[in-house]
Scaffold this motif. Structure first.
Motif, short mmCIF file in Angstrom:
data_model
loop_
_atom_site.label_atom_id
_atom_site.label_comp_id
_atom_site.label_asym_id
_atom_site.label_seq_id
_atom_site.Cartn_x
_atom_site.Cartn_y
_atom_site.Cartn_z
N LEU A 1 0.78 -1.35 -0.05
CA LEU A 1 -0.04 0.02 0.11
C LEU A 1 0.75 1.29 -0.04
N LEU A 2 2.16 1.08 0.65
CA LEU A 2 2.87 2.27 0.44
C LEU A 2 3.89 2.46 -0.33
N ASP A 3 4.43 3.41 -0.76
CA ASP A 3 5.53 3.67 -2.00
C ASP A 3 6.55 4.45 -1.65
N TRP A 4 7.80 4.14 -1.62
CA TRP A 4 8.92 5.07 -1.47
C TRP A 4 9.38 5.75 -2.64
N SER A 5 8.64 5.60 -3.66
CA SER A 5 8.99 6.01 -4.84
C SER A 5 8.21 7.17 -5.66
N THR B 1 3.58 12.43 5.56
CA THR B 1 2.65 11.81 6.80
C THR B 1 3.22 10.45 7.35
N GLY B 2 4.05 9.81 6.28
CA GLY B 2 3.99 8.39 6.53
C GLY B 2 5.44 8.11 7.48
N LYS C 1 11.57 8.60 4.45
CA LYS C 1 11.66 9.94 4.41
C LYS C 1 13.01 10.55 3.95
N GLY C 2 13.99 9.52 3.51
CA GLY C 2 15.07 10.09 3.12
C GLY C 2 15.64 9.60 1.58
N THR C 3 14.42 9.49 0.71
CA THR C 3 14.54 9.05 -0.57
C THR C 3 14.38 10.42 -1.66
N GLN D 1 1.10 4.93 8.29
CA GLN D 1 0.28 5.97 8.47
C GLN D 1 -0.25 6.01 10.08
N LEU D 2 0.20 5.11 10.68
CA LEU D 2 -0.38 4.88 12.04
C LEU D 2 0.08 6.07 12.91
#
Length: 427
Positions: free
Chosen positions: A136-140, A148-149, A153-155, A195-196
């Motif tokens: 569900l999440l995507d770092w790209s 908000t995730g 954060k460092g991408t 997102q918790l």
């Protein structure tokens, strides 16, 4: 904020899938994708704060020419596994199929071939159910709410796209997966927990609307029999068909991921063969055959499935150490599988000697711990026991049943180092 699919009533086909799922008991999880190239687990992009533009160079490097769907499925079958849960897209956003929604995908690599297609064809051919993991999440992507995730954060992302676009993207990808690859056993979601920290309270009301009502309804519309599960570490939401527990037995919380109440839905535990999900070249902390069989028995006795992970190497080959272990587990299952497949658990509570599974008119008492006495005791049983014997060899055992307990004598029995299984036939 509408986190659940409202007014969900599973179809007859879905209820049949749930029963089949519980009967299968044992599956293979496969963590593999562009991240495998770096040989440092599937979280390497987050853990090393690799920028998106640098990480996407993996698209020009990932070339798993030794991948063979036949060998992966054969490894699962040799272990006695009945289903496979394949990573289609992990948190780095790389898609293992020829999606039309992104060029960050396997068919844009030098390898160029659709992995999901090959696995689906082979699984269908060999009678193995195919489940699909989807992050569900995507770092790209910039339209994922990374601001908000908790992770990614460092991408290097600074631009912020529209959340509605991201939801539409996911729905389009899921439509592809459930339209182009034949029958799919289930969708295995992961990443809700990112997102918790953004929750307005610690129940289910998040500021981030995942649109589960739309997503779950879409899945059930496209393939009514397809089961939905979500690794959110919470009590199941309306619209979900099975509940999973990450690296823990149902109801336990030895990892910090658990603690959710155990539902009446079909259950599953996922676990690694060493300490890593994706391939890690330095991780040699392999679990033994005995440990893995005990994990399987512990799950079955608790009425849960066991989903055991492999993290193939970048070239597409499953490590020889894993293949060897899987084959040995399979040898045990060939002899003892009747006490696992098609059984149900929670017949009695967990005992100091082990657990009980049940099927038809047989209770299987799995003695997996050392006993100090020459007998085992089962607490009050509803059914009348008519005979007791060793599953291996069929040696008859003396027993005594009262209203409060059943005592089975093991005097003179040579205990099996892994699992001494006693068959109790009941009326």
């Amino acid at each position: 904020m509408g986190l659940s699919a409202q007014h969900y009533t599973p179809t007859a086909a879905n209820l049949a899938s749930r029963k089949d799922f519980q009967d299968m008991k044992f599956g293979m999880f496969i963590h593999w994708g562009a991240f495998s190239v770096l040989s440092d687990g599937e979280w390497v992009m987050n853990n090393k704060n690799i920028k998106v533009e640098d990480y996407k160079r993996l698209k020009d490097i990932f070339n798993p020419t030794a991948f063979d769907a036949k060998k992966w499925v054969a490894a699962a079958k040799s272990a006695g596994m009945k289903y496979i849960t394949l990573i289609t897209r992990h948190h780095d956003g790389f898609s293992n199929w020829d999606t039309k929604q992104s060029d960050w995908k396997i068919t844009e690599t030098p390898y160029g071939r659709d992995i999901v297609k090959q696995m689906a064809e082979e699984c269908h051919k060999e009678g193995i159910k195919l489940f699909l993991y989807y992050s569900l999440l995507d770092w790209s992507r910039t339209d994922y709410q990374y601001a908000t995730g908790k992770t990614g954060k460092g991408t290097g992302r600074t631009e912020k796209g529209k959340w509605e676009d991201y939801i539409a993207f996911m729905k389009a990808q899921l439509t592809e997966l459930l339209t182009n690859y034949g029958e799919i056993g289930g969708i295995w979601f992961d990443g809700h927990w990112d997102q918790l920290d953004n929750d307005t309270d610690k129940t289910l009301k998040s500021k981030v609307n995942w649109h589960y009502d739309e997503i779950y309804s879409l899945i059930h519309k496209l393939q009514p029999q397809c089961m939905v599960g979500n690794n959110h570490h919470l009590t199941p939401l309306d619209g979900e068909d099975f509940q999973m527990f990450e690296k823990d037995l149902p109801g336990l919380n030895t990892t910090g991921f658990g603690g959710a109440s155990v539902s009446q839905l079909p259950l599953e535990t996922c676990e690694t063969m060493n300490n890593s999900w994706g391939f890690s070249i330095t991780d040699r902390k392999y679990k033994t055959v005995k440990q893995l069989i005990h994990y399987l028995v512990n799950d079955a006795g608790r009425d849960a499935n066991f989903l055991l992970n492999v993290g193939p190497m970048p070239n597409g080959v499953i490590q020889p150490e894993n293949i060897d272990t899987l084959a040995k587990v399979g040898d045990w299952m060939k002899v003892n599988g009747a006490s696992i497949y098609g059984t149900r658990g929670n017949i009695i509570g967990v005992q100091d000697w082990g657990l009980v599974t049940a099927k038809d008119k047989i209770l299987y008492a799995h003695v997996i711990h050392k006993i100090t006495k020459t007998f085992i005791t089962l607490p009050k049983l509803k059914q009348k026991v008519v005979s007791a014997s060793l599953m291996k060899g069929g040696t008859k055992l003396k027993f005594k049943q009262t209203a409060d307990e059943t005592i089975v004598s093991l005097d003179g029995v040579t205990m099996d180092d892994i699992d001494t299984i006693i068959e109790l036939k009941i009326k």
